[in-house]
Every structure is written in C-alpha cells, then in structure tokens.
Design an enzyme around this catalytic site. Structure first.
Site, short mmCIF file in Angstrom:
data_model
loop_
_atom_site.label_atom_id
_atom_site.label_comp_id
_atom_site.label_asym_id
_atom_site.label_seq_id
_atom_site.Cartn_x
_atom_site.Cartn_y
_atom_site.Cartn_z
CG HIS A 111 -9.67 -3.38 2.53
ND1 HIS A 111 -8.94 -3.47 1.37
CD2 HIS A 111 -8.76 -3.51 3.52
CE1 HIS A 111 -7.66 -3.67 1.65
NE2 HIS A 111 -7.54 -3.70 2.94
CG HIS A 135 -7.79 -5.51 7.47
ND1 HIS A 135 -7.15 -6.64 7.02
CD2 HIS A 135 -7.45 -4.52 6.58
CE1 HIS A 135 -6.46 -6.36 5.91
NE2 HIS A 135 -6.62 -5.07 5.64
CG HIS A 156 -4.75 -0.18 5.66
ND1 HIS A 156 -6.12 -0.03 5.57
CD2 HIS A 156 -4.48 -1.42 5.16
CE1 HIS A 156 -6.63 -1.12 5.04
NE2 HIS A 156 -5.67 -1.99 4.78
CD GLU A 194 -2.98 -1.10 0.13
OE1 GLU A 194 -2.97 -0.17 -0.68
OE2 GLU A 194 -3.77 -2.05 0.07
CD GLU A 247 -13.93 11.81 25.62
OE1 GLU A 247 -12.70 11.90 25.46
OE2 GLU A 247 -14.60 12.64 26.24
O1 2HA Z 1 -0.95 -5.13 3.64
O2 2HA Z 1 -3.89 -4.70 4.39
O3 2HA Z 1 -4.63 -3.55 2.13
C1 2HA Z 1 -2.10 -5.86 3.46
C2 2HA Z 1 -3.27 -4.99 3.40
C3 2HA Z 1 -3.60 -4.46 2.08
ZN ZN Z 2 -5.83 -3.94 4.07
#
Ligand code: 2HA
Ligand code: ZN
Length: 272
Positions: free
Chosen positions: A209, A140, A138, A115, A168
């Site tokens: 995602h 999940h 980033h 990414e 909050e």
């Molecule tokens: O690195 O999360 O979006 C793996 C991920 C790709």
């Molecule tokens: Zn991801």
C-alpha cells in the site's frame, strides 16, 4: 494576513504538490494532517464561524479543541495547490471527540481524508512521546511499496537494508522503520496498528500500500519519507544491476552513529 498567505498554508500546498510530482500520490492517493497552533490560526480565521459539523467513526476526545489542516477524502494531491478551498480544509475536534467542526475549505460538501482515524490515533501517539510533534503524512511511495513484494517483511531486515542503501539513512531514521500487517485502509483497526508503532518509529510501512511518516513540521516529515524512499530506489537499482558487490558494513554504521551522536535501534546492528 490572509490564511492563504501564511507560511504553514503555502508549505502544506507545496508539500502536496511535491508529493504528487514524485509520483507518490496518484489519483486520490495519500493524505496529510497538520496540527495547527491555536494562536496562529485565530489570527487568520474566525474560528467562531462553524461551516459544517462532520461526524467521525472514532473517539478523538484526546484531541478536543485542537485545530488541523487536512487533505480531503477522494481529493487529488494534483489539485491542492491550484484549488485549495475544494481539496483541503481546516477542522477543529469538538469537546465530545465524536464530531469535527469545519471552519474553512472542503467546499461543496467534501469531508476530511478517509484515513482520519489513522492520522488522529498517530497524532495522539506521537504527542505522548514528542511535545513538538505536528505532522502525519501518508503516501504511496513507489520503491518502498515495491520492496514490500520482494524484500523480507520483518522490521529489522527492512530497516537494515534501508540503512545500508545510503549513508545518510541511519542518521535520518536511527529508530528504523516499522511494518504492520496488511489491513483494510480507513478502518479503526489499521489506525490502531499504525499508532501503536508510532510510539517507537516515525516511519510505518503498510505492505502493498504505502508508508506513513510523522514529524515536527512538513519539510521534516516529507524529508523523512523522501530519504527512506530514496534508499528503496537505490535498492531497486542495485538489484537491477545484479546485486551488491560491496556494502556499508555494520562497523561503518556504528562509526557513523558515534560521529553523529545518534543511537541506532537496539539490536539492529551486528557488531561481534
Ligand atoms: O486517501 O491513500 O489510504 C487515499 C489513501 C487511502
Ligand atoms: Zn493510501
């Protein structure tokens, strides 16, 4: 001082570990990039010694000469703390913006996160609006991810629900959250869509995602995602308990904004 004893390095490894412990980064899920201070890194690393040159699919000349600590592609957050040399690395963007110099870590031929385009484009966007910006993260986050299946996917509706779930939230992300369409991960296209939203908000939801967060340091960015994810968790419980019988009103949110001297995203509160 040794690189691995610096505060930024330890915090980076601890943050990856915390994210894993929260269940937000299964397998190789998630990625973090931290923009480093040139003087700070030069004190603990010989930056004239390039270990490897790695090509990129994106022109990052706006970041030429900048140093980043990054997670590796295909690497597991679970393993970062125990074995940083193999799972994370320090890179510098070459003057041409097309290649990066690997200066430390990512051993055995590893490369930075898939990414990287989204991260670099987001860094460029955030640095335009905040000189102190440093982190893109980033993951999940489970409850936020689940909400993208069950909740309206408009930015206003999603933001309002998250604000309403914990008092909050409005204070932590008064600008709200953004949402992009579903796009293929790792592409320039998803990077461009994410970066465009980064101008206005530090949180961007990738439907089905996960989430992107940005901020001035690792703790702040982690805390930002943690707060939105907590709100999504509360939303999940409230729905499971049969739905809300009472709620935080828009008047409550407006009073909160006044007390904390923050400005909620324009047009998101209904005050008449
Ligand atoms: O690195 O999360 O979006 C793996 C991920 C790709
Ligand atoms: Zn991801």
């Amino acid at each position: 001082m040794n690189l691995q004893e610096t505060k930024f390095f330890k915090t980076f490894c601890n943050t990856a570990n915390n994210m894993y412990q929260h269940g937000w980064d299964e397998r190789n899920g998630g990625n973090i990039t931290l923009l480093l201070d040139k003087e700070e890194i030069e004190k603990v690393l010989d930056v004239t010694e390039v270990k490897r040159v790695i090509p990129m699919i994106f022109d990052a000349s706006e970041l030429a000469g900048k140093y980043f600590l990054v997670t590796g592609s295909g690497k597991y957050f679970k393993n970062v703390k125990e074995n940083p040399e193999k799972n994370i690395g320090i890179i510098r963007v070459q003057e041409n913006g097309k290649n990066i110099d690997l200066l430390w870590g990512l051993e055995d031929g590893a490369v930075p996160t898939s990414e990287l385009p989204s991260h670099f484009m987001s860094h460029i966007a955030r640095l335009k609006v905040d000189d102190d910006h440093r982190v893109v993260m980033h993951c999940h986050a489970s409850h936020l991810l689940a909400m993208t299946f069950t909740h309206d996917l408009t930015e206003k509706a999603m933001t309002r629900t998250l604000w309403q779930m914990c008092t909050e939230c409005l204070v932590v992300f008064p600008e709200g959250v953004s949402i992009i369409p579903w796009l293929v991960p790792g592409t320039n296209e998803i990077g461009e869509a994410t970066a465009k939203k980064m101008i206005d908000t530090r949180l961007i939801i990738w439907p089905f995602h996960g989430i992107y967060g940005s901020g001035r340091d690792l703790d702040e960015t982690f805390g930002l995602i943690e707060t939105a994810e907590k709100a999504a968790e509360i939303y999940t419980y409230v729905q499971a308990q049969g739905g809300a019988k009472q709620c935080i009103t828009d008047k409550n949110l407006s009073d909160l904004a006044k007390a904390f001297e923050i400005t909620p995203r324009e047009g998101y509160l209904n005050l008449n």
